[in-house]
Design a protein around this motif. Structure first.
Motif, PDB file in Angstrom:
ATOM      1  N   GLN A   1      46.092  16.330  14.197  1.00  0.00           N
ATOM      2  CA  GLN A   1      45.973  17.789  14.089  1.00  0.00           C
ATOM      3  C   GLN A   1      47.237  18.481  14.571  1.00  0.00           C
ATOM      4  N   SER A   2      47.787  18.045  15.697  1.00  0.00           N
ATOM      5  CA  SER A   2      49.019  18.629  16.202  1.00  0.00           C
ATOM      6  C   SER A   2      50.158  18.413  15.215  1.00  0.00           C
ATOM      7  N   ILE A   3      50.175  17.250  14.585  1.00  0.00           N
ATOM      8  CA  ILE A   3      51.201  16.947  13.589  1.00  0.00           C
ATOM      9  C   ILE A   3      51.052  17.868  12.385  1.00  0.00           C
ATOM     10  N   ALA A   4      49.819  18.004  11.893  1.00  0.00           N
ATOM     11  CA  ALA A   4      49.577  18.843  10.714  1.00  0.00           C
ATOM     12  C   ALA A   4      50.003  20.283  10.969  1.00  0.00           C
ATOM     13  N   LEU A   5      49.646  20.819  12.140  1.00  0.00           N
ATOM     14  CA  LEU A   5      49.988  22.207  12.444  1.00  0.00           C
ATOM     15  C   LEU A   5      51.497  22.395  12.611  1.00  0.00           C
ATOM     16  N   THR A   6      52.173  21.417  13.207  1.00  0.00           N
ATOM     17  CA  THR A   6      53.616  21.535  13.389  1.00  0.00           C
ATOM     18  C   THR A   6      54.335  21.419  12.049  1.00  0.00           C
ATOM     19  N   LEU A   7      53.883  20.496  11.194  1.00  0.00           N
ATOM     20  CA  LEU A   7      54.446  20.381   9.847  1.00  0.00           C
ATOM     21  C   LEU A   7      54.278  21.697   9.084  1.00  0.00           C
ATOM     22  N   ALA A   8      53.089  22.279   9.194  1.00  0.00           N
ATOM     23  CA  ALA A   8      52.820  23.535   8.489  1.00  0.00           C
ATOM     24  C   ALA A   8      53.635  24.676   9.084  1.00  0.00           C
ATOM     25  N   MET A   9      53.727  24.741  10.401  1.00  0.00           N
ATOM     26  CA  MET A   9      54.459  25.826  11.051  1.00  0.00           C
ATOM     27  C   MET A   9      55.924  25.810  10.644  1.00  0.00           C
ATOM     28  N   GLU A  10      56.505  24.617  10.621  1.00  0.00           N
ATOM     29  CA  GLU A  10      57.908  24.488  10.229  1.00  0.00           C
ATOM     30  C   GLU A  10      58.069  24.509   8.712  1.00  0.00           C
ATOM     31  N   ARG A  11      56.969  24.403   7.990  1.00  0.00           N
ATOM     32  CA  ARG A  11      56.935  24.352   6.515  1.00  0.00           C
ATOM     33  C   ARG A  11      57.762  23.180   5.999  1.00  0.00           C
ATOM     34  N   THR A  12      57.460  22.006   6.542  1.00  0.00           N
ATOM     35  CA  THR A  12      58.170  20.787   6.173  1.00  0.00           C
ATOM     36  C   THR A  12      57.706  20.249   4.831  1.00  0.00           C
ATOM     37  N   CYS A  13      56.625  20.782   4.299  1.00  0.00           N
ATOM     38  CA  CYS A  13      56.124  20.334   2.999  1.00  0.00           C
ATOM     39  C   CYS A  13      55.355  21.477   2.345  1.00  0.00           C
ATOM     40  N   GLY A  14      55.049  21.285   1.070  1.00  0.00           N
ATOM     41  CA  GLY A  14      54.261  22.281   0.353  1.00  0.00           C
ATOM     42  C   GLY A  14      52.814  21.887   0.198  1.00  0.00           C
ATOM     43  N   GLU A  15      52.503  20.614   0.477  1.00  0.00           N
ATOM     44  CA  GLU A  15      51.113  20.138   0.370  1.00  0.00           C
ATOM     45  C   GLU A  15      50.818  19.163   1.492  1.00  0.00           C
ATOM     46  N   LEU A  16      49.637  19.334   2.095  1.00  0.00           N
ATOM     47  CA  LEU A  16      49.138  18.429   3.129  1.00  0.00           C
ATOM     48  C   LEU A  16      47.787  17.876   2.708  1.00  0.00           C
TER      49      LEU A  16
ATOM     50  N   THR B   1      57.189  15.607  12.910  1.00  0.00           N
ATOM     51  CA  THR B   1      57.736  16.658  12.057  1.00  0.00           C
ATOM     52  C   THR B   1      59.237  16.498  11.891  1.00  0.00           C
ATOM     53  N   ASP B   2      59.930  16.234  12.980  1.00  0.00           N
ATOM     54  CA  ASP B   2      61.378  16.085  12.914  1.00  0.00           C
ATOM     55  C   ASP B   2      61.772  14.899  12.035  1.00  0.00           C
ATOM     56  N   ILE B   3      61.145  13.741  12.247  1.00  0.00           N
ATOM     57  CA  ILE B   3      61.528  12.550  11.482  1.00  0.00           C
ATOM     58  C   ILE B   3      61.094  12.684  10.022  1.00  0.00           C
ATOM     59  N   SER B   4      59.977  13.337   9.768  1.00  0.00           N
ATOM     60  CA  SER B   4      59.527  13.538   8.390  1.00  0.00           C
ATOM     61  C   SER B   4      60.509  14.411   7.628  1.00  0.00           C
ATOM     62  N   ARG B   5      60.951  15.494   8.262  1.00  0.00           N
ATOM     63  CA  ARG B   5      61.913  16.373   7.608  1.00  0.00           C
ATOM     64  C   ARG B   5      63.187  15.610   7.266  1.00  0.00           C
ATOM     65  N   ARG B   6      63.668  14.796   8.190  1.00  0.00           N
ATOM     66  CA  ARG B   6      64.917  14.077   7.954  1.00  0.00           C
ATOM     67  C   ARG B   6      64.758  12.987   6.894  1.00  0.00           C
ATOM     68  N   ILE B   7      63.584  12.363   6.845  1.00  0.00           N
ATOM     69  CA  ILE B   7      63.322  11.390   5.779  1.00  0.00           C
ATOM     70  C   ILE B   7      63.305  12.081   4.424  1.00  0.00           C
ATOM     71  N   LEU B   8      62.601  13.198   4.344  1.00  0.00           N
ATOM     72  CA  LEU B   8      62.470  13.914   3.071  1.00  0.00           C
ATOM     73  C   LEU B   8      63.807  14.451   2.576  1.00  0.00           C
ATOM     74  N   LEU B   9      64.699  14.787   3.499  1.00  0.00           N
ATOM     75  CA  LEU B   9      66.006  15.324   3.130  1.00  0.00           C
ATOM     76  C   LEU B   9      67.081  14.238   3.070  1.00  0.00           C
ATOM     77  N   LYS B  10      66.643  12.966   3.139  1.00  0.00           N
ATOM     78  CA  LYS B  10      67.555  11.820   3.058  1.00  0.00           C
ATOM     79  C   LYS B  10      68.604  11.842   4.168  1.00  0.00           C
ATOM     80  N   GLN B  11      68.170  12.236   5.345  1.00  0.00           N
ATOM     81  CA  GLN B  11      69.050  12.281   6.505  1.00  0.00           C
ATOM     82  C   GLN B  11      68.749  11.164   7.499  1.00  0.00           C
ATOM     83  N   PHE B  12      67.762  10.327   7.188  1.00  0.00           N
ATOM     84  CA  PHE B  12      67.381   9.223   8.068  1.00  0.00           C
ATOM     85  C   PHE B  12      66.845   8.096   7.189  1.00  0.00           C
ATOM     86  N   SER B  13      67.337   6.867   7.395  1.00  0.00           N
ATOM     87  CA  SER B  13      66.996   5.786   6.470  1.00  0.00           C
ATOM     88  C   SER B  13      66.496   4.511   7.141  1.00  0.00           C
TER      89      SER B  13
END
Length: 388
Positions: A141-156, A346-358
């Motif tokens: 739940q904390s992950i979902a809310l932080t992802l949504a707050m930062e708008r790291t994705c368009g669908e959860l 949230t931080d690692i997901s954003r970087r994975i999605l933006l190809k900034q972490f491999s």
């Protein structure tokens, strides 16, 4: 005290988590909104559209220091219609609230404006197209809310069969009136009230052999799986599925700040859980479920030890493992650790999605190691010793 008749005072909206939208440029929706207001005397209405438009105008004119009069004139020029008809009216049936907001594109522009340039406008647009699935809505739940707050994705996509219990409230941000509601529904409602334009899909039966395909590929393939469930069978099944589809998996273990990353998108042959349960990965889904259903609690703990590594557990968690079903009945989880997990994922997901972490691997943000207290002395950031 007389028992409250819950059927009268709390209508059953237990499975409702999607808001209803009314755009007055559509006459039919306008008539439905009028009917909603006229037939609902207890409706709570919130209209701050002019303030939101003021923010939008300010963002679109960053080099100007607008007076209130100049801002109002620019808002009026931008409107070109009656303020009531601008944007969208969003109705939340579970709380009987009606809120007037900017429509999706302008709403997202204003709401993410303070992300720029930590996240560039181009990156914000990329992230808006991404889909993230979360299994397990306690830590999740904390992950979902932080992802949504930062708008790291368009669908959860949120999956959990469990209901909110009083003992969950030490680390799940809910209200007492949410007790008894499905965890994924509660999280989806909170996200809708934060941002009604993020698409949220709930799987209230959790992940089963019947729902796993829809969770992973319905409405398009997931871009990231966040796995936070308690069941060992689902932990492994979900990874096997993610591996087959080339979906990266991230997990927060909620102890010693351990973050687990498996890049099945970049390493299609990578064994699940870094090869620690190879004997289970070789089983079919039915065989795996049958095998794990027969395990005793000590055997399950043994597998969890192999998966996470007892060497990676804090002393407090090791003690808890030994006390399971003796003096405690569930895994201990603290709000501070859960909140940290939301930030890390949230931080690692954003970087994975933006190809900034491999990379794949395990990473630790261990507060016990970062902030050591030896003989009641802490070395502060300037190198001075403060005794307390």
């Amino acid at each position: 005290m007389d028992k409250i008749n819950s059927s009268v005072h709390a209508p059953d909206h237990s499975m409702i988590y999607r808001p209803v939208y009314f755009r007055l440029i559509n006459p039919e929706e306008g008539e439905k909104l009028k009917a909603l207001i006229s037939n609902n005397p207890d409706l709570l209405i919130y209209d701050t559209i002019l303030s939101q438009l003021g923010e939008l105008i300010k963002l679109n004119n960053p080099q100007q220091k607008l007076t209130p009069e100049e801002s109002a004139a620019l808002v009026a020029a931008h409107l070109k219609t009656d303020a009531d008809a601008y944007g969208v009216w969003v109705y939340y049936p579970w709380s009987n609230k009606l809120v007037h907001t900017l429509d999706a594109q302008e709403f997202a522009q204003v709401r993410t404006s303070r992300n720029v340039y930590k996240i560039t406008p181009e990156e914000i647009q990329i992230l808006q197209q991404k889909k993230i699935g979360i299994i397990g809505l306690s830590v999740g739940q904390s992950i979902a809310l932080t992802l949504a707050m930062e708008r790291t994705c368009g669908e959860l996509r949120l999956a959990d069969f469990d209901e909110i219990e009083l003992s969950n409230m030490n680390r799940i941000k809910v209200n007492v009136q949410d007790l008894g509601l499905n965890k994924s529904i509660v999280a989806a409602r909170q996200i809708a009230e934060l941002d009604p334009f993020i698409n949220v899909i709930c799987f209230t039966e959790g992940i089963t052999l019947d729902t796993i395909d829809e969770f992973f590929t319905g409405n398009g393939k997931l871009d990231i799986l966040v796995e936070e469930c308690d069941g060992i069978d689902i932990k492994i099944l979900a990874r096997i599925k993610a591996k087959a589809l080339g979906i990266p998996v991230v997990m927060d273990t909620n102890d010693k700040g351990m973050l687990d990353v498996e890049r099945f998108d970049l390493e299609p042959e990578r064994p699940v859980f870094h090869g620690k349960v190879a004997e289970l990965e070789a089983l079919s889904a039915d065989q795996l479920t049958e095998t794990l259903n027969k395990l005793t609690i000590p055997e399950k703990i043994g597998y969890l030890g192999k998966i996470i590594g007892f060497e990676n557990l804090s002393p407090a968690m090791m003690k808890s493992v030994g006390e399971m079903n003796k003096t405690i009945v569930g895994w201990p989880q603290l709000a501070s650790a859960v909140t940290l997990g939301g930030a890390m994922i949230t931080d690692i997901s954003r970087r994975i999605l933006l190809k900034q972490f491999s990379k794949s691997g395990r990473y630790f943000v261990d507060f016990d190691e970062l902030f050591k207290d030896e003989l009641n002395t802490i070395t502060n950031i300037n190198g001075d010793n403060d005794t307390h």
